[in-house]
Design a protein around this motif. Structure first.
Motif, PDB file in Angstrom:
ATOM      1  N   LYS A  40       1.867   0.197  -5.800  1.00  0.00           N
ATOM      2  CA  LYS A  40       2.075  -0.074  -4.237  1.00  0.00           C
ATOM      3  C   LYS A  40       1.089  -0.317  -3.382  1.00  0.00           C
ATOM      4  CE  LYS A  40       4.978   2.320  -0.718  1.00  0.00           C
ATOM      5  NZ  LYS A  40       5.621   3.436  -0.476  1.00  0.00           N
ATOM      6  N   GLY A  41       1.103  -1.248  -2.541  1.00  0.00           N
ATOM      7  CA  GLY A  41       0.073  -1.790  -1.777  1.00  0.00           C
ATOM      8  C   GLY A  41      -1.058  -2.595  -2.213  1.00  0.00           C
ATOM      9  N   HIS A  42      -0.983  -2.820  -3.629  1.00  0.00           N
ATOM     10  CA  HIS A  42      -2.004  -3.637  -4.299  1.00  0.00           C
ATOM     11  C   HIS A  42      -1.631  -4.950  -4.110  1.00  0.00           C
ATOM     12  CE1 HIS A  42      -4.952  -0.407  -5.837  1.00  0.00           C
ATOM     13  NE2 HIS A  42      -3.960   0.504  -5.031  1.00  0.00           N
ATOM     14  N   LYS A  43      -2.442  -5.782  -4.894  1.00  0.00           N
ATOM     15  CA  LYS A  43      -2.222  -7.201  -5.054  1.00  0.00           C
ATOM     16  C   LYS A  43      -2.074  -7.632  -6.438  1.00  0.00           C
ATOM     17  CE  LYS A  43      -6.623  -7.739  -3.391  1.00  0.00           C
ATOM     18  NZ  LYS A  43      -6.778  -6.119  -3.048  1.00  0.00           N
ATOM     19  N   ARG A  56      -7.141 -15.459  -1.809  1.00  0.00           N
ATOM     20  CA  ARG A  56      -6.852 -15.491  -0.219  1.00  0.00           C
ATOM     21  C   ARG A  56      -5.582 -14.526  -0.057  1.00  0.00           C
ATOM     22  NH1 ARG A  56      -8.794 -19.730   2.442  1.00  0.00           N
ATOM     23  NH2 ARG A  56     -10.021 -21.389   1.075  1.00  0.00           N
ATOM     24  N   LYS A  57      -5.863 -13.801   1.018  1.00  0.00           N
ATOM     25  CA  LYS A  57      -4.929 -12.859   1.393  1.00  0.00           C
ATOM     26  C   LYS A  57      -4.679 -13.157   2.965  1.00  0.00           C
ATOM     27  CE  LYS A  57      -4.082  -7.864   2.043  1.00  0.00           C
ATOM     28  NZ  LYS A  57      -4.727  -6.644   1.617  1.00  0.00           N
ATOM     29  N   TRP A  74      -2.831  -7.817 -12.035  1.00  0.00           N
ATOM     30  CA  TRP A  74      -3.202  -7.157 -10.854  1.00  0.00           C
ATOM     31  C   TRP A  74      -4.534  -7.426 -10.448  1.00  0.00           C
ATOM     32  CZ3 TRP A  74      -5.704  -1.685 -11.984  1.00  0.00           C
ATOM     33  CH2 TRP A  74      -5.880  -0.972 -10.636  1.00  0.00           C
ATOM     34  N   VAL A  75      -4.832  -7.689  -9.084  1.00  0.00           N
ATOM     35  CA  VAL A  75      -6.276  -8.240  -8.502  1.00  0.00           C
ATOM     36  C   VAL A  75      -6.691  -6.985  -8.016  1.00  0.00           C
ATOM     37  CG1 VAL A  75      -7.103  -9.852  -7.074  1.00  0.00           C
ATOM     38  CG2 VAL A  75      -5.229 -10.410  -8.375  1.00  0.00           C
ATOM     39  N   HIS A  76      -7.804  -6.708  -8.514  1.00  0.00           N
ATOM     40  CA  HIS A  76      -8.589  -5.176  -7.790  1.00  0.00           C
ATOM     41  C   HIS A  76      -9.978  -5.564  -8.186  1.00  0.00           C
ATOM     42  CE1 HIS A  76      -8.156  -1.531  -5.816  1.00  0.00           C
ATOM     43  NE2 HIS A  76      -8.667  -0.978  -6.903  1.00  0.00           N
ATOM     44  N   GLU A  77     -10.682  -4.470  -7.780  1.00  0.00           N
ATOM     45  CA  GLU A  77     -12.355  -4.386  -8.037  1.00  0.00           C
ATOM     46  C   GLU A  77     -12.684  -4.652  -9.392  1.00  0.00           C
ATOM     47  OE1 GLU A  77     -12.900   0.352  -8.604  1.00  0.00           O
ATOM     48  OE2 GLU A  77     -13.652  -0.735  -6.774  1.00  0.00           O
TER      49      GLU A  77
END
Length: 102
Positions: A40-43, A56-57, A74-77
Protein backbone atom coordinates in the motif's frame (compact mmCIF):
# COMPACT_ATOMS: atom_id res chain seq x y z
CA UNK A 1 -11.36 -11.14 -3.67
CA UNK A 2 -11.93 -7.41 -4.12
CA UNK A 3 -10.24 -5.44 -6.84
CA UNK A 4 -7.33 -3.44 -5.37
CA UNK A 5 -7.40 0.29 -5.96
CA UNK A 6 -4.57 2.19 -7.65
CA UNK A 7 -4.19 5.79 -8.75
CA UNK A 8 -2.43 7.28 -11.77
CA UNK A 9 -1.61 10.85 -10.72
CA UNK A 10 -0.88 12.24 -14.21
CA UNK A 11 -1.60 10.88 -17.71
CA UNK A 12 2.16 10.89 -18.49
CA UNK A 13 3.02 8.72 -15.45
CA UNK A 14 4.42 5.26 -16.12
CA UNK A 15 3.64 4.11 -12.57
CA UNK A 16 0.45 3.85 -10.54
CA UNK A 17 0.23 4.22 -6.77
CA UNK A 18 -1.28 1.35 -4.79
CA UNK A 19 -4.11 2.70 -2.64
CA UNK A 20 -4.59 -0.83 -1.32
CA UNK A 21 -1.97 -3.54 -1.14
CA UNK A 22 -1.89 -5.28 -4.52
CA UNK A 23 -1.35 -9.03 -4.27
CA UNK A 24 0.69 -10.87 -6.90
CA UNK A 25 -1.60 -11.64 -9.83
CA UNK A 26 -4.22 -9.04 -8.85
CA UNK A 27 -5.03 -6.20 -11.23
CA UNK A 28 -6.38 -2.78 -10.27
CA UNK A 29 -9.40 -1.74 -12.35
CA UNK A 30 -8.24 -1.08 -15.91
CA UNK A 31 -4.64 -1.87 -15.04
CA UNK A 32 -2.05 -4.58 -15.51
CA UNK A 33 -1.69 -7.57 -13.20
CA UNK A 34 0.89 -7.27 -10.44
CA UNK A 35 3.89 -9.53 -10.99
CA UNK A 36 4.61 -9.46 -7.26
CA UNK A 37 3.12 -8.01 -4.08
CA UNK A 38 3.00 -4.19 -4.17
CA UNK A 39 2.62 -2.65 -0.69
CA UNK A 40 0.00 0.00 0.00
CA UNK A 41 1.32 3.44 -0.97
CA UNK A 42 4.05 2.06 -3.22
CA UNK A 43 4.47 2.29 -6.99
CA UNK A 44 3.75 -0.34 -9.64
CA UNK A 45 4.88 -0.06 -13.26
CA UNK A 46 1.84 0.60 -15.46
CA UNK A 47 3.94 -0.15 -18.56
CA UNK A 48 7.35 -1.65 -19.21
CA UNK A 49 10.24 0.73 -18.49
CA UNK A 50 13.61 0.26 -20.20
CA UNK A 51 16.84 0.42 -18.20
CA UNK A 52 17.92 4.07 -17.87
CA UNK A 53 14.46 5.43 -18.79
CA UNK A 54 12.82 7.99 -16.50
CA UNK A 55 10.20 6.93 -13.97
CA UNK A 56 7.37 9.46 -13.86
CA UNK A 57 5.01 10.23 -10.97
CA UNK A 58 2.95 13.44 -10.72
CA UNK A 59 4.06 14.04 -14.32
CA UNK A 60 7.60 14.59 -12.99
CA UNK A 61 10.74 12.48 -13.17
CA UNK A 62 11.30 10.87 -9.77
CA UNK A 63 14.11 8.53 -10.78
CA UNK A 64 15.44 6.25 -13.49
CA UNK A 65 15.09 2.53 -14.04
CA UNK A 66 18.32 0.89 -12.86
CA UNK A 67 17.35 -2.20 -14.88
CA UNK A 68 14.44 -3.12 -17.16
CA UNK A 69 11.14 -2.99 -15.26
CA UNK A 70 8.23 -5.08 -16.51
CA UNK A 71 4.64 -3.85 -16.46
CA UNK A 72 3.10 -4.90 -13.14
CA UNK A 73 6.41 -4.92 -11.29
CA UNK A 74 6.87 -3.18 -7.92
CA UNK A 75 8.95 0.00 -8.44
CA UNK A 76 11.18 0.77 -5.47
CA UNK A 77 14.85 1.27 -4.58
CA UNK A 78 15.84 -2.17 -5.94
CA UNK A 79 15.06 -1.07 -9.52
CA UNK A 80 14.97 2.75 -9.33
CA UNK A 81 18.01 5.04 -9.16
CA UNK A 82 18.49 8.78 -8.80
CA UNK A 83 20.84 10.66 -11.12
CA UNK A 84 21.36 14.18 -12.42
CA UNK A 85 19.22 15.49 -15.27
CA UNK A 86 18.12 18.86 -16.68
CA UNK A 87 15.01 20.18 -14.96
CA UNK A 88 12.31 22.52 -16.21
CA UNK A 89 11.15 24.81 -13.41
CA UNK A 90 8.42 26.48 -15.47
CA UNK A 91 5.70 23.96 -14.52
CA UNK A 92 3.78 26.43 -12.30
CA UNK A 93 3.73 29.45 -14.61
CA UNK A 94 0.13 28.95 -15.73
CA UNK A 95 -1.36 28.75 -12.23
CA UNK A 96 -4.34 30.95 -11.47
CA UNK A 97 -6.28 31.76 -8.35
CA UNK A 98 -9.54 29.83 -7.93
CA UNK A 99 -12.38 31.34 -5.91
CA UNK A 100 -13.66 28.14 -4.29
CA UNK A 101 -15.94 29.65 -1.65
CA UNK A 102 -17.42 33.11 -2.28
Amino acid sequence: MTTPRALRLDPSDNVVIAIDEIAAGAAPAGGVSARERVPKGHKMAAVGVEAGAPIRKFGQIIGFASRPIAAGEWVHEHNCAVKEFARDYHFGEDTRRENIVP
